[in-house]
Design a protein around this motif. Sequence first.
Motif, PDB file in Angstrom:
ATOM      1  N   HIS A  16     -15.076  -3.537  -5.618  1.00 38.81           N
ATOM      2  CA  HIS A  16     -16.015  -3.169  -4.547  1.00 38.81           C
ATOM      3  C   HIS A  16     -16.492  -1.726  -4.693  1.00 38.81           C
ATOM      4  CE1 HIS A  16     -14.978  -6.960  -2.686  1.00 38.81           C
ATOM      5  NE2 HIS A  16     -13.704  -6.648  -2.801  1.00 38.81           N
ATOM      6  N   ASP A  17     -16.823  -1.329  -5.905  1.00 40.53           N
ATOM      7  CA  ASP A  17     -17.344  -0.004  -6.266  1.00 40.53           C
ATOM      8  C   ASP A  17     -16.314   1.115  -6.176  1.00 40.53           C
ATOM      9  OD1 ASP A  17     -19.774  -1.146  -6.799  1.00 40.53           O
ATOM     10  OD2 ASP A  17     -20.720  -0.491  -4.937  1.00 40.53           O
ATOM     11  N   ALA A  18     -15.047   0.803  -5.992  1.00 38.07           N
ATOM     12  CA  ALA A  18     -14.005   1.834  -5.932  1.00 38.07           C
ATOM     13  C   ALA A  18     -13.660   2.352  -7.325  1.00 38.07           C
ATOM     14  CB  ALA A  18     -12.744   1.294  -5.255  1.00 38.07           C
ATOM     15  N   VAL A  19     -13.931   1.560  -8.352  1.00 36.87           N
ATOM     16  CA  VAL A  19     -13.622   1.936  -9.732  1.00 36.87           C
ATOM     17  C   VAL A  19     -14.900   1.820 -10.561  1.00 36.87           C
ATOM     18  CG1 VAL A  19     -12.285   1.362 -11.807  1.00 36.87           C
ATOM     19  CG2 VAL A  19     -11.235   1.119  -9.542  1.00 36.87           C
ATOM     20  N   GLN A  45     -12.013   5.777  -6.789  1.00 38.74           N
ATOM     21  CA  GLN A  45     -11.952   6.228  -5.405  1.00 38.74           C
ATOM     22  C   GLN A  45     -10.709   5.575  -4.805  1.00 38.74           C
ATOM     23  OE1 GLN A  45     -14.560   8.358  -4.211  1.00 38.74           O
ATOM     24  NE2 GLN A  45     -13.020   8.757  -2.644  1.00 38.74           N
ATOM     25  N   ILE A  46      -9.581   6.286  -4.894  1.00 44.07           N
ATOM     26  CA  ILE A  46      -8.287   5.747  -4.481  1.00 44.07           C
ATOM     27  C   ILE A  46      -8.269   5.471  -2.984  1.00 44.07           C
ATOM     28  CG2 ILE A  46      -5.817   6.248  -4.369  1.00 44.07           C
ATOM     29  CD1 ILE A  46      -6.303   7.981  -6.949  1.00 44.07           C
ATOM     30  N   SER A  47      -8.821   6.386  -2.212  1.00 48.49           N
ATOM     31  CA  SER A  47      -8.970   6.223  -0.760  1.00 48.49           C
ATOM     32  C   SER A  47     -10.257   6.932  -0.360  1.00 48.49           C
ATOM     33  CB  SER A  47      -7.765   6.822  -0.023  1.00 48.49           C
ATOM     34  OG  SER A  47      -7.791   8.236  -0.105  1.00 48.49           O
ATOM     35  N   SER A  48     -10.582   6.924   0.921  1.00 45.29           N
ATOM     36  CA  SER A  48     -11.809   7.596   1.352  1.00 45.29           C
ATOM     37  C   SER A  48     -11.744   9.094   1.094  1.00 45.29           C
ATOM     38  CB  SER A  48     -12.073   7.334   2.831  1.00 45.29           C
ATOM     39  OG  SER A  48     -11.017   7.858   3.614  1.00 45.29           O
ATOM     40  N   LEU A  52      -9.970  10.117  -8.340  1.00 48.07           N
ATOM     41  CA  LEU A  52      -9.492  10.467  -9.675  1.00 48.07           C
ATOM     42  C   LEU A  52     -10.650  10.296 -10.647  1.00 48.07           C
ATOM     43  CD1 LEU A  52      -7.200  11.025 -11.787  1.00 48.07           C
ATOM     44  CD2 LEU A  52      -6.960   8.538 -11.921  1.00 48.07           C
ATOM     45  N   LYS A  53     -10.858  11.323 -11.488  1.00 43.38           N
ATOM     46  CA  LYS A  53     -11.841  11.238 -12.566  1.00 43.38           C
ATOM     47  C   LYS A  53     -11.122  11.534 -13.871  1.00 43.38           C
ATOM     48  CE  LYS A  53     -15.772  12.898  -9.880  1.00 43.38           C
ATOM     49  NZ  LYS A  53     -16.773  13.955  -9.742  1.00 43.38           N
TER      50      LYS A  53
END
Length: 167
Positions: A16-19, A45-48, A52-53
């Motif tokens: 859902h676009d988090a990764v 995007q681990i949380s709001s 991590l990049k």
Amino acid sequence: KREVTAGGRTALKLAHDAVEVGASYINQGATTGDTQEMGADLRWQISSATELKAEVAHSESDDPSQTGRADAYLADMAHVTERLGARAYVREQETGFGVGQQLSTEAGTRKVGVDGIYKIADKWMVRGEAFQQDMLQTDAQRELVSAEVRRETADYTLGAGARHVAD
């Protein structure tokens, strides 16, 4: 000889676009020799508030003024809320990496650090930074630690801090 500079990037979004996972390629043509850079990257995007990049890349050149082969990597974790902004990172860039767009101060270095800012109250904040930077070609090393307290209003900014640097 014909010189062509071209490149591209492709990315795939998951969860859902988090990764987001991506790959890039650049070819920079020059009369003295071509340089290619290829890399892969990850954004999670681990949380709001936490992201991590990570990036890893390799460049090669047959230009005599460039280093033949060089690598670089980066890992960066950031956590940002209304009161706190914090980041931890590690990065390395070998001498000669890339197609000329990198900062010369980061060439041939490995750097590990943290930095952050914390909003104590409405107009008060504290900021800090610490890192160690190693020069890859020599045994030279730089360590930095700094801290600052600031008060910011519409009329003025007042700050006091300290910094320690050891080379």
